[in-house]
Structure formats: structure tokens, C-alpha cells
Design a protein around this motif. Sequence first.
Motif, PDB file in Angstrom:
ATOM      1  N   ALA A  78       0.518  -1.053  -0.095  1.00  0.00           N
ATOM      2  CA  ALA A  78       0.090  -0.255  -0.021  1.00  0.00           C
ATOM      3  C   ALA A  78       0.803   1.342   0.262  1.00  0.00           C
ATOM      4  CB  ALA A  78      -0.949  -0.343   0.957  1.00  0.00           C
ATOM      5  N   LEU A  79       1.575   1.381   0.305  1.00  0.00           N
ATOM      6  CA  LEU A  79       3.247   2.296   1.302  1.00  0.00           C
ATOM      7  C   LEU A  79       3.729   2.407  -0.102  1.00  0.00           C
ATOM      8  CD1 LEU A  79       4.846   2.322   4.522  1.00  0.00           C
ATOM      9  CD2 LEU A  79       2.335   3.400   3.629  1.00  0.00           C
ATOM     10  N   GLN A  80       3.912   1.935  -1.112  1.00  0.00           N
ATOM     11  CA  GLN A  80       4.303   1.655  -2.783  1.00  0.00           C
ATOM     12  C   GLN A  80       3.910   1.559  -3.671  1.00  0.00           C
ATOM     13  OE1 GLN A  80       6.863  -1.672  -3.988  1.00  0.00           O
ATOM     14  NE2 GLN A  80       8.202  -1.561  -2.377  1.00  0.00           N
ATOM     15  N   ALA A  81       2.116   1.920  -3.822  1.00  0.00           N
ATOM     16  CA  ALA A  81       1.266   2.346  -4.513  1.00  0.00           C
ATOM     17  C   ALA A  81       1.231   3.760  -4.340  1.00  0.00           C
ATOM     18  CB  ALA A  81       0.354   1.641  -4.475  1.00  0.00           C
ATOM     19  N   LEU A  82       1.164   4.186  -3.129  1.00  0.00           N
ATOM     20  CA  LEU A  82       0.777   5.488  -2.756  1.00  0.00           C
ATOM     21  C   LEU A  82       2.261   6.435  -3.077  1.00  0.00           C
ATOM     22  CD1 LEU A  82      -1.014   7.826  -1.020  1.00  0.00           C
ATOM     23  CD2 LEU A  82       0.381   7.509   1.057  1.00  0.00           C
ATOM     24  N   TRP A 106      -1.601   4.721 -12.292  1.00  0.00           N
ATOM     25  CA  TRP A 106      -1.720   3.247 -12.601  1.00  0.00           C
ATOM     26  C   TRP A 106      -0.693   2.495 -11.975  1.00  0.00           C
ATOM     27  CZ3 TRP A 106      -7.029   2.813 -12.115  1.00  0.00           C
ATOM     28  CH2 TRP A 106      -8.105   4.547 -12.272  1.00  0.00           C
ATOM     29  N   LEU A 107       0.771   2.542 -12.600  1.00  0.00           N
ATOM     30  CA  LEU A 107       0.992   1.706 -12.517  1.00  0.00           C
ATOM     31  C   LEU A 107       1.985   1.034 -11.365  1.00  0.00           C
ATOM     32  CD1 LEU A 107       4.050   3.361 -15.065  1.00  0.00           C
ATOM     33  CD2 LEU A 107       2.687   1.092 -15.275  1.00  0.00           C
ATOM     34  N   GLY A 108       1.627   2.595 -10.381  1.00  0.00           N
ATOM     35  CA  GLY A 108       1.960   1.822  -8.844  1.00  0.00           C
ATOM     36  C   GLY A 108       1.100   1.155  -8.757  1.00  0.00           C
ATOM     37  N   LEU A 109      -0.698   1.578  -8.664  1.00  0.00           N
ATOM     38  CA  LEU A 109      -1.742   0.933  -8.177  1.00  0.00           C
ATOM     39  C   LEU A 109      -1.203  -0.432  -8.076  1.00  0.00           C
ATOM     40  CD1 LEU A 109      -4.474   3.754  -7.776  1.00  0.00           C
ATOM     41  CD2 LEU A 109      -3.476   3.201  -5.888  1.00  0.00           C
ATOM     42  N   PHE A 110      -0.904  -0.881  -9.664  1.00  0.00           N
ATOM     43  CA  PHE A 110      -1.482  -2.362 -10.247  1.00  0.00           C
ATOM     44  C   PHE A 110      -0.013  -3.255  -9.356  1.00  0.00           C
ATOM     45  CE2 PHE A 110      -3.918  -0.758 -13.523  1.00  0.00           C
ATOM     46  CZ  PHE A 110      -4.759  -2.028 -13.376  1.00  0.00           C
TER      47      PHE A 110
END
Length: 238
Positions: A78-82, A106-110
Motif C-alpha cells: 500500500a505504501l509503495q502504491a501511494l 496506475w502503474l503504482g497501483l497495479f
Amino acid sequence: MRLFPPPSAPAALPAWPLPLVAGLLPMVATLVALVLSTRLGLIPACNPFLDGCVSISRAARHELPNHLFRALVLPAAALQALTWVLAARWLQGLGQAGRGLRVLPWLGLFAGAALALYGSFLGTEGAVYRLLRQYGTVVYFGFTCIAMLVAGGAIARAVTAGTLRVPRGLHHALVALGVALVLLGLVNAVLSAALQDPAKDVVQNVTEWWGGAIFVAVFLALAAIWRRSGLRLQLVAP
């Protein structure tokens, strides 16, 4: 949540601990799992960065190491996506634009979802579970690598344009690490195609450990850039 340059919001929190923790949590999870699994006799004692005797997945697959690994990796996802979502907004605020930055969140979220998927199903059995773990690993590595290159290129352009000031060489860190990861993947693909087991497994294991180390370095470099640029976060009511 908003991003501010240094003087705008003195009461806001510094942003750099976010990528720092996002990068350190998986490293701590992996090293803890490796040490515990070795002491419990679940894996052989060796240096996986050189010997390639065990994969990250195997080191964290069973018993207590598995539980601790999951407990640290899932919040890290979760922290990396954020981090990638905020990095895109920060770079756009520096005047950077383009399709790459538009898709960076979107790249981060996926990538974050893939890491969570991998962590959730690590240690489970069955063909479906193995497929989910493999899917999570491939998507996480691939999408994070692309995010590194997109963000690194935008940071380098911002430094050239004079809208961002960081120490010499630091703004090239993400691009350099992304290129290193791509080269590592190419070496793995070539050697894996040329070798047979068990040498093939050794190469893949070594590649996985070094790839994971590069990912940690990416988030540490981003934390250093955010710290030097004085980036701050402020929570606001909707």
C-alpha cells in the motif's frame, strides 16, 4: 492529501519517510524470513545473493517466517502504491507532463496490488495459488520497473529545466537503477534459456535477490530526493 514545496505549509509533515518505509519494509521482511528460515532448518545456510541456493519465496514460505513476511509486505504494498501516486502529482507540479506521468499512478497501483497478491498467497498450495503468486511477481517487477524509468526520466528533466534541485547524480539514480534492472532481466533470460537445472534455478534465484535489492534502492533514492527538495505532505478534509 496534498503535496507542498518547502515554505508553503510549514505545519505539514515531511514526505520523504513514505518512500523510505515503503522500501525498507520489504527488505526487513525478506531478511527476517531468511534468517529465521535458516535457523529453523527450513532452508540451507548460504548467501543467496551469490550462491542462489534459495528464492525469496522459498525463504518466506513456511511457518513463522511466512507470517512475519506477510505482516510486513502487505502494508509495504500500500505504501509503495501511494508513493508512486504522490510522485506523479509532485512531478506534474514541477511542470512535467506526458503520457508516462499520466499512467504513473496506475502503474503504482497495479504494482502495489500485485505485491499484495503475492504476499497474500505466499505459502499456499495448489496450481491456482501458484499461478496467482507468479502473476503477482511478474506484474510487480514489470510495473515497478516501468514506474522507475518514468519517474526517473521526469526527475532528470525537472533538474535540467531548473524546477528541481538535488545533488549531482542523485537525479539520475532512478533511471540508472531502472536500466540496471532491465539488464539484470536480460541476463536472466539469456542464461535461463542456455542453462539447465540446477544451474538455471541458481541464476533465477540470484537475479530475484538482486532485483529485490534494486527495488529497495529505488525507494531509498526517491526518499533522498524528496528530503533534499523539502517536499511535505498535508492532510486536508474532502
